[in-house]
Design a protein around this motif. Structure first.
Motif, PDB file in Angstrom:
ATOM      1  N   LEU A 174     -24.763  -6.800  -5.351  1.00 13.20           N
ATOM      2  CA  LEU A 174     -24.616  -6.502  -3.924  1.00 13.20           C
ATOM      3  C   LEU A 174     -25.980  -6.294  -3.272  1.00 13.20           C
ATOM      4  N   CYS A 175     -26.880  -5.623  -3.988  1.00 10.38           N
ATOM      5  CA  CYS A 175     -28.222  -5.406  -3.457  1.00 10.38           C
ATOM      6  C   CYS A 175     -28.950  -6.732  -3.254  1.00 10.38           C
ATOM      7  N   ARG A 176     -28.850  -7.610  -4.231  1.00  9.02           N
ATOM      8  CA  ARG A 176     -29.515  -8.922  -4.114  1.00  9.02           C
ATOM      9  C   ARG A 176     -28.935  -9.739  -2.974  1.00  9.02           C
ATOM     10  N   GLN A 177     -27.656  -9.525  -2.662  1.00  6.90           N
ATOM     11  CA  GLN A 177     -27.011 -10.260  -1.574  1.00  6.90           C
ATOM     12  C   GLN A 177     -27.247  -9.625  -0.202  1.00  6.90           C
ATOM     13  N   GLY A 178     -27.932  -8.502  -0.186  1.00  6.57           N
ATOM     14  CA  GLY A 178     -28.257  -7.862   1.089  1.00  6.57           C
ATOM     15  C   GLY A 178     -27.111  -7.089   1.717  1.00  6.57           C
ATOM     16  N   VAL A 179     -26.164  -6.640   0.920  1.00  5.86           N
ATOM     17  CA  VAL A 179     -25.036  -5.863   1.458  1.00  5.86           C
ATOM     18  C   VAL A 179     -25.557  -4.514   1.928  1.00  5.86           C
ATOM     19  N   ARG A 180     -25.271  -4.155   3.179  1.00  6.09           N
ATOM     20  CA  ARG A 180     -25.828  -2.953   3.781  1.00  6.09           C
ATOM     21  C   ARG A 180     -24.809  -1.834   3.967  1.00  6.09           C
ATOM     22  N   THR A 181     -23.541  -2.099   3.698  1.00  6.76           N
ATOM     23  CA  THR A 181     -22.504  -1.068   3.807  1.00  6.76           C
ATOM     24  C   THR A 181     -21.569  -1.188   2.611  1.00  6.76           C
ATOM     25  N   ILE A 182     -21.283  -0.073   1.964  1.00  2.00           N
ATOM     26  CA  ILE A 182     -20.381  -0.061   0.805  1.00  2.00           C
ATOM     27  C   ILE A 182     -19.320   0.995   1.022  1.00  2.00           C
ATOM     28  N   ALA A 183     -18.054   0.573   0.981  1.00  2.00           N
ATOM     29  CA  ALA A 183     -16.928   1.503   1.033  1.00  2.00           C
ATOM     30  C   ALA A 183     -16.545   1.872  -0.399  1.00  2.00           C
ATOM     31  N   ILE A 184     -16.222   3.139  -0.615  1.00  2.00           N
ATOM     32  CA  ILE A 184     -15.826   3.632  -1.934  1.00  2.00           C
ATOM     33  C   ILE A 184     -14.404   4.156  -1.829  1.00  2.00           C
ATOM     34  N   ASP A 185     -13.491   3.504  -2.528  1.00  2.00           N
ATOM     35  CA  ASP A 185     -12.064   3.821  -2.449  1.00  2.00           C
ATOM     36  C   ASP A 185     -11.642   4.516  -3.743  1.00  2.00           C
ATOM     37  N   GLY A 186     -11.602   5.843  -3.715  1.00  3.14           N
ATOM     38  CA  GLY A 186     -11.250   6.599  -4.905  1.00  3.14           C
ATOM     39  C   GLY A 186     -11.460   8.080  -4.675  1.00  3.14           C
ATOM     40  N   GLY A 187     -11.412   8.851  -5.742  1.00  2.49           N
ATOM     41  CA  GLY A 187     -11.621  10.285  -5.651  1.00  2.49           C
ATOM     42  C   GLY A 187     -13.056  10.679  -5.930  1.00  2.49           C
ATOM     43  N   ASP A 188     -13.273  11.957  -6.175  1.00  2.00           N
ATOM     44  CA  ASP A 188     -14.626  12.468  -6.345  1.00  2.00           C
ATOM     45  C   ASP A 188     -15.360  11.819  -7.515  1.00  2.00           C
ATOM     46  N   GLY A 189     -14.660  11.597  -8.628  1.00  6.64           N
ATOM     47  CA  GLY A 189     -15.300  10.976  -9.778  1.00  6.64           C
ATOM     48  C   GLY A 189     -15.775   9.566  -9.486  1.00  6.64           C
ATOM     49  N   THR A 190     -14.972   8.806  -8.744  1.00  4.69           N
ATOM     50  CA  THR A 190     -15.355   7.444  -8.359  1.00  4.69           C
ATOM     51  C   THR A 190     -16.562   7.459  -7.439  1.00  4.69           C
ATOM     52  N   ILE A 191     -16.566   8.399  -6.484  1.00  2.49           N
ATOM     53  CA  ILE A 191     -17.688   8.499  -5.543  1.00  2.49           C
ATOM     54  C   ILE A 191     -18.975   8.838  -6.284  1.00  2.49           C
ATOM     55  N   SER A 192     -18.898   9.789  -7.212  1.00  4.48           N
ATOM     56  CA  SER A 192     -20.068  10.164  -7.993  1.00  4.48           C
ATOM     57  C   SER A 192     -20.618   8.977  -8.785  1.00  4.48           C
ATOM     58  N   ALA A 193     -19.727   8.248  -9.466  1.00  2.00           N
ATOM     59  CA  ALA A 193     -20.151   7.084 -10.250  1.00  2.00           C
ATOM     60  C   ALA A 193     -20.738   6.002  -9.354  1.00  2.00           C
ATOM     61  N   ALA A 194     -20.139   5.797  -8.169  1.00  2.00           N
ATOM     62  CA  ALA A 194     -20.618   4.759  -7.260  1.00  2.00           C
ATOM     63  C   ALA A 194     -21.984   5.112  -6.678  1.00  2.00           C
ATOM     64  N   LEU A 195     -22.173   6.352  -6.252  1.00  2.00           N
ATOM     65  CA  LEU A 195     -23.481   6.759  -5.721  1.00  2.00           C
ATOM     66  C   LEU A 195     -24.561   6.634  -6.788  1.00  2.00           C
ATOM     67  N   THR A 196     -24.219   6.958  -8.041  1.00  2.00           N
ATOM     68  CA  THR A 196     -25.172   6.813  -9.137  1.00  2.00           C
ATOM     69  C   THR A 196     -25.561   5.346  -9.314  1.00  2.00           C
ATOM     70  N   ALA A 197     -24.564   4.463  -9.296  1.00  2.00           N
ATOM     71  CA  ALA A 197     -24.842   3.025  -9.440  1.00  2.00           C
ATOM     72  C   ALA A 197     -25.683   2.504  -8.287  1.00  2.00           C
ATOM     73  N   ILE A 198     -25.372   2.951  -7.070  1.00  2.00           N
ATOM     74  CA  ILE A 198     -26.109   2.488  -5.884  1.00  2.00           C
ATOM     75  C   ILE A 198     -27.559   2.954  -5.945  1.00  2.00           C
ATOM     76  N   ALA A 199     -27.781   4.204  -6.348  1.00  2.00           N
ATOM     77  CA  ALA A 199     -29.148   4.723  -6.432  1.00  2.00           C
ATOM     78  C   ALA A 199     -29.963   3.992  -7.487  1.00  2.00           C
ATOM     79  N   ARG A 200     -29.302   3.514  -8.539  1.00  2.00           N
ATOM     80  CA  ARG A 200     -30.011   2.769  -9.577  1.00  2.00           C
ATOM     81  C   ARG A 200     -30.321   1.339  -9.142  1.00  2.00           C
ATOM     82  N   ALA A 201     -29.482   0.778  -8.269  1.00  2.00           N
ATOM     83  CA  ALA A 201     -29.626  -0.628  -7.900  1.00  2.00           C
ATOM     84  C   ALA A 201     -30.458  -0.845  -6.641  1.00  2.00           C
ATOM     85  N   TYR A 202     -30.363   0.049  -5.675  1.00  2.00           N
ATOM     86  CA  TYR A 202     -31.029  -0.131  -4.376  1.00  2.00           C
ATOM     87  C   TYR A 202     -32.335   0.652  -4.329  1.00  2.00           C
TER      88      TYR A 202
END
Length: 316
Positions: free
Chosen positions: A49-77
């Motif tokens: 997603l970072c390589r494709q220039g995606v500037r907005t990411i929706a996270i559909d899930g609970g707290d655990g999903t949000i935590s995992a997604a923010l971690t992945a985003i911080a590692r990639a962007y």
């Protein structure tokens, strides 16, 4: 607006809704539809997603999903080009969404994001949890704690409680259950004596037994609960609360914090320490629970909590 969706098909509300929404969203978004099957797979997909220039990411899930997604985003962007985040509440625990949720769900949320119109937003800095003496990768989250909190979460996640208690009351139940445990002689002593905890922050260090330690990057919790206060005015950073072992007036303090109040006597009491910091080091044998996920201590017992990168959260 070019956006992506990280979707947890196993979350409570998504299980109830079946696969209709996932099918429609995947047909619309294609490669920008990201299943949250594993941390590794999610991180790899977010790099795409970072390589494709995606500037907005929706996270559909609970707290655990949000935590995992923010971690992945911080590692990639790159830290200076983080995407905007839309939190769609659909999990077992939606504590985060109560503060920074998007406000819409399923295709209504997707359609609103697709319009690309201006939206309200707020900024939050997550907790960055790391283990300095290991090669474990840091993780991000927005609410966590150890000592008595880790113990209470294990109780709150027991099958009997999960079956009957709404999960978005998890923090309130956790605080309440500690007080209830004190009514029973068998559990009172083990709860009150706490667990050893050393805290180092802003040039200040103290240690002793901790009844409960909490920290958050949020500005609001569910149902008016707020177990924090600012010991010093105009100080930013992660909020934290440390309650010492055998705390005085525990029932009275808990009742006040469950109502979001911190009276003067509580702010001045040495058994209750709350404040803000950008960086703190903990030393403990306790597990650390971050957004519902349990992390075991390292061999040294050292845990670092830092103020993570600032994310902008969108609101419909």
């Amino acid at each position: 607006m070019r956006f992506a969706l990280i979707h947890n098909a196993r979350s409570r509300k998504n299980r109830r809704g079946g696969s209709v929404f996932a099918t429609e969203a995947k047909a619309l978004l294609g490669e920008n539809f990201v299943p949250s099957d594993s941390r590794e797979g999610m991180t790899e997909h977010v790099h795409y997603l970072c390589r494709q220039g995606v500037r907005t990411i929706a996270i559909d899930g609970g707290d655990g999903t949000i935590s995992a997604a923010l971690t992945a985003i911080a590692r990639a962007y790159p830290a200076d080009r983080l995407p905007d985040i839309a939190v769609i509440a659909s999990g077992n625990t939606n504590l985060i969404a109560g503060d920074i949720g998007f406000g819409l769900r399923e295709m209504e949320a997707i359609n609103r994001l697709q319009q690309g119109a201006a939206m309200r937003s707020s900024t939050r800095t997550p907790i960055c949890l790391s283990w300095p003496d290991t090669d474990r990768k840091p993780v991000l989250g927005l609410f966590g704690g150890c000592t008595g909190y880790a113990r209470a979460v294990r109780t709150a996640h027991s099958p009997a409680v999960v079956r009957f208690a709404p999960h978005d009351l998890a923090v309130g139940f956790t605080l309440f259950s500690t007080v209830v445990s004190l009514l029973f002689r068998k559990s009172r002593k083990s709860w009150l004596e706490g667990e050893p905890l050393r805290v180092e922050t802003s040039g200040h260090a103290y240690d002793g037994n901790s009844f409960m330690f909490l920290s958050t990057g949020l500005s609001r919790l569910s149902h008016g609960i707020w177990p924090f206060w600012d010991a010093e005015p105009n100080v930013e950073g992660l909020r934290y609360l440390d309650v010492s072992a055998y705390p005085e007036n525990l029932a009275r303090a808990t009742a006040a914090l469950l109502c979001g109040r911190a009276p003067r006597w509580l702010r001045r009491h040495p058994d209750y320490v709350s404040g803000r910091t950008d960086d703190m080091m903990l030393e403990t044998r306790s597990d650390f629970v971050l957004d519902g996920e349990v992390f075991t201590p390292s061999e040294s017992g050292r845990i670092r909590l830092e103020r993570g990168p600032a994310f902008r959260f969108l609101h419909a």
